[in-house]
Design an enzyme around this catalytic site. Structure first.
Site, mmCIF file in Angstrom:
data_model
loop_
_atom_site.group_PDB
_atom_site.id
_atom_site.type_symbol
_atom_site.label_atom_id
_atom_site.label_comp_id
_atom_site.label_asym_id
_atom_site.label_seq_id
_atom_site.Cartn_x
_atom_site.Cartn_y
_atom_site.Cartn_z
ATOM 1 N N ASP A 77 -4.957 9.233 -2.091
ATOM 2 C CA ASP A 77 -3.918 9.000 -3.140
ATOM 3 C C ASP A 77 -4.363 7.810 -3.091
ATOM 4 O OD1 ASP A 77 -1.258 9.018 -4.508
ATOM 5 O OD2 ASP A 77 -0.193 8.943 -3.152
ATOM 6 N N LYS A 79 -4.937 4.750 -5.174
ATOM 7 C CA LYS A 79 -4.057 3.668 -6.772
ATOM 8 C C LYS A 79 -3.821 2.328 -6.457
ATOM 9 C CE LYS A 79 0.409 5.549 -6.235
ATOM 10 N NZ LYS A 79 1.216 7.218 -5.890
ATOM 11 N N ASN A 84 -1.051 1.808 -4.581
ATOM 12 C CA ASN A 84 -1.583 1.713 -2.533
ATOM 13 C C ASN A 84 -2.849 1.033 -1.939
ATOM 14 O OD1 ASN A 84 0.758 3.762 -2.160
ATOM 15 N ND2 ASN A 84 -0.727 5.184 -2.532
HETATM 16 P P1 ATP Z 1 5.010 7.283 -1.352
HETATM 17 O O1 ATP Z 1 6.386 7.017 -2.166
HETATM 18 O O2 ATP Z 1 3.963 6.350 -2.006
HETATM 19 O O3 ATP Z 1 4.451 8.157 -0.217
HETATM 20 P P2 ATP Z 1 5.877 6.171 1.678
HETATM 21 O O4 ATP Z 1 6.627 6.726 2.271
HETATM 22 O O5 ATP Z 1 4.148 6.734 2.265
HETATM 23 O O6 ATP Z 1 5.637 6.491 0.021
HETATM 24 P P3 ATP Z 1 4.600 3.573 1.714
HETATM 25 O O7 ATP Z 1 3.768 3.649 0.644
HETATM 26 O O8 ATP Z 1 3.388 3.305 2.740
HETATM 27 O O9 ATP Z 1 5.368 4.534 2.360
HETATM 28 O O10 ATP Z 1 4.704 2.088 1.657
HETATM 29 C C1 ATP Z 1 6.406 2.409 0.398
HETATM 30 C C2 ATP Z 1 5.963 0.779 0.043
HETATM 31 O O11 ATP Z 1 6.435 -0.144 1.326
HETATM 32 C C3 ATP Z 1 4.760 0.082 -0.694
HETATM 33 O O12 ATP Z 1 4.683 0.448 -1.660
HETATM 34 C C4 ATP Z 1 4.390 -1.060 -0.056
HETATM 35 O O13 ATP Z 1 5.281 -1.788 -1.349
HETATM 36 C C5 ATP Z 1 5.427 -1.800 1.171
HETATM 37 N N1 ATP Z 1 4.471 -1.700 2.612
HETATM 38 C C6 ATP Z 1 4.092 -0.314 2.832
HETATM 39 N N2 ATP Z 1 3.498 -1.285 3.549
HETATM 40 C C7 ATP Z 1 3.405 -2.289 3.992
HETATM 41 C C8 ATP Z 1 3.041 -3.045 4.530
HETATM 42 N N3 ATP Z 1 1.820 -2.900 5.843
HETATM 43 N N4 ATP Z 1 3.008 -4.853 4.399
HETATM 44 C C9 ATP Z 1 3.388 -4.920 3.438
HETATM 45 N N5 ATP Z 1 4.612 -4.109 2.711
HETATM 46 C C10 ATP Z 1 4.253 -2.496 2.834
HETATM 47 MG MG MG Z 2 3.258 4.379 -1.351
#
Ligand code: ATP
Ligand code: MG
Length: 552
Positions: free
Chosen positions: A208, A210, A213
């Protein structure tokens, strides 16, 4: 993609759905060999517990999610819990998580804590992704990946303590600054190549990759994240492919669409899309919906804008190749040595990339050093929606909505607050066409509504379980009630319309939309809940008049 995105979900590559949604995995994550854990065992309760790990191989077992910190020994006070942190602003939200800035009270070190609600994971059968994400992240030890420092859980939630990437993500960077200058595009492309070389060396495919991410840390180096879709290839079986349909529509490879299987080279395809994005400012395969995006990917139907840097063009052309064994960088094509030798990277010194100073970034983009106001969000679990809206502003890209009316049909449009408008429903068919034309050319939310006329729109906080999330609610002809993530600009879903749907205002801010299967709990931050209910009621009435049979 929301497994295929940012991610309310498409299950089949053939079915049309919303752009930017993520593909759902359809096969269990493979068993992984025991990782060299970088987690500090003192602060990392096993999750899932070891006895559940085997069961997780066969499929997700959720029993371990139900008991809070059960593996925490009462005499180990150094184990972390929510009470050990000062929670701050919301950094972002994903489909299953909210990510919040948090300061360790003992060490004053900042982390991005990813908080997942157990009930939601269980309800949506996502335990395997959470487990897989933790497994993969705990194996990684490289400067270009977000690091998982600790995990803990309480009665209701799981917490992942991650390194804090304070400068947002590459998508936001490009959206804010436009396409990158050549040295910048070279540098960030090189960092991604270097990260992928490491990842693939660990027999892990991301699946994934992109711009969204690819986060940026305080020094503006990349920090790749989001390993929910990642796959650890089983070494014993010389497994080279993973058979799950995951990813994000714009970045998904042809082999995933055609054979439903991904390999390391699928990440190279995504790399090609990302390099294209950095240089052009948009992804190579843009279309109205996923189905059309997939058609373009399969036909390799993309073009280069005129100003595309020639060496980048050559590189992208060698990555966006339909046959996964013919992509520059894959084993059959000379592996990473060949990729790194491409002329686009001729100025890159690969060995110490993470120590180099990235090409100049305009100061306005960078976060200020330390903002104490980032903390003290004590009410984080009650007010995530409002803190979420404070850390991101979508208003900047909406100026056209606030322009003064110029055509007669404008008399029907009532612009309310920012991003909010309402239409009088008295327009004729002819006027409707004009309104629709105006909407298509000037309303940035038009892309989400399938060419239906928007009758009312505005921000709402949509409450689900403990969390409320900011959404742009779009009531359209049809009728439809779409809701969109205003930060990632992704259609998150639709409140299913039926003859039984009705709206009820509880007070100035809160209103409910009742459907046969669910009541949606919505909050109008501008305090006009009754206006939503009125308009929904008007639309219901009009529908009954126009289609009396639909009322039964
Ligand atoms: P997805 O819908 O992409 O699966 P998810 O539930 O896996 O989302 P993440 O993509 O890990 O969640 O995190 C969501 C958002 O939080 C990211 O797009 C980013 O903006 C922010 N984020 C995640 N990890 C971090 C980090 N380590 N530091 C700063 N911001 C972060
Ligand atoms: Mg994400």
């Amino acid at each position: 993609m929301r497994r295929l995105p940012r991610r309310s979900v498409a299950s089949s590559p053939a079915g049309p759905s919303c752009p930017g949604t993520r593909l759902e995995a359809c096969a269990p994550v493979c068993a992984s060999p025991s990782p060299a854990m970088q987690l500090d065992p003192a602060v990392t309760p096993a999750w899932p517990p070891t006895d559940a790990a085997a069961a997780a191989e066969a499929g997700p077992s959720l029993t371990d999610l139900d008991s809070p910190r059960k593996d925490q020994h009462p005499e180990q006070p150094w184990r972390k819990g929510p009470e050990d942190f000062a929670f701050g602003k919301v950094l972002g939200e994903g489909s299953f998580a909210i990510v919040v800035l948090a300061r360790d009270l003992a060490t004053s070190k900042d982390y991005a804590i990813k908080i997942l609600e157990k009930k939601q994971i269980i309800r949506e059968k996502k335990a395997q992704y959470v487990t897989s994400e933790r497994d993969v992240m705990s194996r990684l030890d490289h400067p270009f990946f977000v690091k998982l420092y600790f995990t803990f859980q309480d009665e209701e939630k799981l917490y992942f303590g991650l390194s804090y990437a304070k400068n947002g993500d590459l998508q936001r960077y490009v959206q804010k600054l436009g396409p990158l200058a050549e040295p910048c595009a070279q540098f960030y492309s090189a960092e991604i190549v270097s990260a992928l070389e490491y990842l693939h060396g660990q027999e892990i495919i991301h699946r994934d990759l992109k711009p969204e991410n690819i986060l940026l840390n305080a020094e503006m180096h990349i920090q790749i994240t989001d390993f929910g879709s990642a796959k650890i290839l089983a070494p014993c079986s010389k497994q080279a492919r993973a058979n799950s349909f995951v990813g994000t529509a714009h970045y998904v490879s042809p082999e995933l669409l055609m054979e439903q299987s991904a390999c390391k080279s699928s990440d190279l395809w995504a790399l090609g899309c990302v390099v294209y994005y950095l240089v052009a400012g948009l992804s190579p395969f843009e279309a109205r919906n996923e189905y059309l995006i997939f058609q373009k990917i399969i036909k390799l139907a993309y073009y280069f804008p005129e100003q595309f840097f020639p060496k980048a063009k050559d590189l992208v052309g060698k990555l966006l190749v339909s046959d996964s064994t013919n992509r520059l960088g894959c084993e059959e094509m000379g592996s990473y040595a060949a990729l790194k030798a491409h002329p686009f990277f001729e100025n890159i010194s690969w060995d110490d990339l993470h120590l180099q100073i990235p090409p100049q970034v305009p100061g306005s983009f960078l976060s200020t050093s330390e903002d104490e106001n980032d903390f003290g969000n004590d009410d984080i679990f009650q007010s995530l929606a409002s803190s979420s809206s404070s850390s991101h502003s979508f208003a900047a890209v909406q100026p056209r909505l606030l322009q003064r009316p110029t055509a007669p049909v404008e008399g029907y449009i009532h612009e309310l607050e920012e991003n909010s408008l309402e239409l009088d429903l008295e327009f004729s068919e002819e006027e409707k066409k004009l309104l629709l034309q105006k909407q298509a050319s000037g309303n940035p939310w038009h892309q989400f509504v399938n060419n239906h006329l928007i009758l009312k729109m505005g921000p709402v906080d949509k409450r689900k379980g403990l969390f409320a999330r900011r959404r742009q609610l779009l009531l359209t002809e049809g009728p439809h009630l779409y809701y969109v993530d205003p930060i990632s600009k992704v259609l998150k879903g639709e409140i299913p319309w039926s003859a039984q749907l009705w709206a009820e205002a509880k007070n100035f801010k809160t209103f409910y939309v009742h459907t046969p299967n669910r009541t949606y709990h919505l909050i109008d931050p501008n305090g006009n809940a009754h206006k939503w209910c009125q308009k929904i009621q008007e639309v219901c009435q009009r529908r009954c008049q126009d289609h009396p049979q639909a009322a039964v």
